[in-house]
Motif scaffolding. Structure first.
Motif, PDB file in Angstrom:
ATOM      1  N   UNK A  59       0.840  -1.188   0.000  1.00 45.01           N
ATOM      2  CA  UNK A  59       0.000   0.000   0.000  1.00 45.01           C
ATOM      3  C   UNK A  59       0.879   1.242   0.000  1.00 45.01           C
ATOM      4  N   UNK A  60       0.547   2.179  -0.879  1.00 39.63           N
ATOM      5  CA  UNK A  60       1.242   3.458  -0.941  1.00 39.63           C
ATOM      6  C   UNK A  60       0.310   4.570  -0.483  1.00 39.63           C
ATOM      7  N   UNK A  61       0.858   5.543   0.159  1.00 40.06           N
ATOM      8  CA  UNK A  61       0.159   6.769   0.530  1.00 40.06           C
ATOM      9  C   UNK A  61       0.985   7.924  -0.002  1.00 40.06           C
ATOM     10  N   UNK A  62       0.562   9.143   0.317  1.00 35.43           N
ATOM     11  CA  UNK A  62       1.302  10.311  -0.121  1.00 35.43           C
ATOM     12  C   UNK A  62       1.818  11.061   1.102  1.00 35.43           C
ATOM     13  N   UNK A  63       3.109  11.390   1.090  1.00 37.13           N
ATOM     14  CA  UNK A  63       3.693  12.180   2.175  1.00 37.13           C
ATOM     15  C   UNK A  63       3.047  13.562   2.150  1.00 37.13           C
ATOM     16  N   UNK A  67       4.636  15.314  -0.878  1.00 33.96           N
ATOM     17  CA  UNK A  67       3.643  14.809  -1.835  1.00 33.96           C
ATOM     18  C   UNK A  67       4.163  13.655  -2.686  1.00 33.96           C
ATOM     19  N   UNK A  68       5.224  12.970  -2.251  1.00 35.65           N
ATOM     20  CA  UNK A  68       5.731  11.803  -2.956  1.00 35.65           C
ATOM     21  C   UNK A  68       5.060  10.548  -2.429  1.00 35.65           C
ATOM     22  N   UNK A  77       1.858   8.180  10.982  1.00 36.01           N
ATOM     23  CA  UNK A  77       0.584   8.906  11.004  1.00 36.01           C
ATOM     24  C   UNK A  77       0.817  10.242  11.680  1.00 36.01           C
ATOM     25  N   UNK A  78       0.349  11.320  11.064  1.00 35.77           N
ATOM     26  CA  UNK A  78       0.495  12.649  11.643  1.00 35.77           C
ATOM     27  C   UNK A  78      -0.722  13.474  11.283  1.00 35.77           C
ATOM     28  N   UNK A  79      -1.431  13.976  12.298  1.00 41.21           N
ATOM     29  CA  UNK A  79      -2.683  14.709  12.096  1.00 41.21           C
ATOM     30  C   UNK A  79      -3.600  13.890  11.200  1.00 41.21           C
ATOM     31  N   UNK A  80      -4.024  14.463  10.090  1.00 42.85           N
ATOM     32  CA  UNK A  80      -4.941  13.754   9.191  1.00 42.85           C
ATOM     33  C   UNK A  80      -4.231  13.235   7.953  1.00 42.85           C
ATOM     34  N   UNK A  81      -2.964  12.889   8.085  1.00 37.51           N
ATOM     35  CA  UNK A  81      -2.228  12.412   6.922  1.00 37.51           C
ATOM     36  C   UNK A  81      -1.066  11.533   7.323  1.00 37.51           C
ATOM     37  N   UNK A  82      -0.157  11.350   6.389  1.00 37.22           N
ATOM     38  CA  UNK A  82       1.003  10.488   6.583  1.00 37.22           C
ATOM     39  C   UNK A  82       2.276  11.253   6.267  1.00 37.22           C
TER      40      UNK A  82
END
Length: 96
Positions: A59-63, A67-68, A77-82
Motif C-alpha cells: 500500500x502506498x500513501x502520499x507524504x 507529496x511523494x 501517522x500525523x494529524x490527518x495524513x502520513x
C-alpha cells in the motif's frame, strides 16, 4: 509487509564511482532485483513496484510534506495524513 522484512543493499564497485542498489528479503537474503539493480537509492514507489512484481501486496500513501508516494508500512501517522521517512523527525511526534 506480509510479516516479511526487506532492505536495500548498496554495492560499491572497486575502481569506478558506480554503485548499485538491490531490494533483498531478509529471511533468506534473496535479491528481488536480481535482473536489474537500481543505479541510485530506490524511491518507495520503485520498491513497491518490485514487491508487487513478486506478488507482494503493497500500500502506498502520499507524504503530506513532499507529496511523494511513500510505503504505508514505513510511514508515520500525523494529524490527518502520513509523513514518510523522507521527512519524519522525532519532534513531529510531539505534534501528532
Amino acid at each position: 509487509m506480509d510479516g516479511e522484512q526487506y532492505f536495500v543493499r548498496e554495492t560499491v564497485w572497486n575502481g569506478i564511482d558506480g554503485r548499485s542498489y538491490d531490494l533483498v528479503r531478509r529471511r533468506d537474503d534473496q535479491e528481488l532485483t536480481e535482473d536489474e539493480s537500481f543505479d541510485s537509492y530506490p524511491t518507495d514507489a520503485q520498491i513497491a513496484a518490485v514487491l508487487e512484481e513478486h506478488g507482494i501486496d503493497v500500500e502506498l500513501e502520499m507524504c503530506k510534506i513532499c507529496r511523494k508516494a511513500i510505503l504505508l508500512a514505513t510511514a508515520h501517522r500525523h494529524d490527518n495524513g502520513w509523513v514518510g521517512t523522507c521527512h519524519w523527525e522525532e519532534r513531529l511526534r510531539m505534534t501528532a
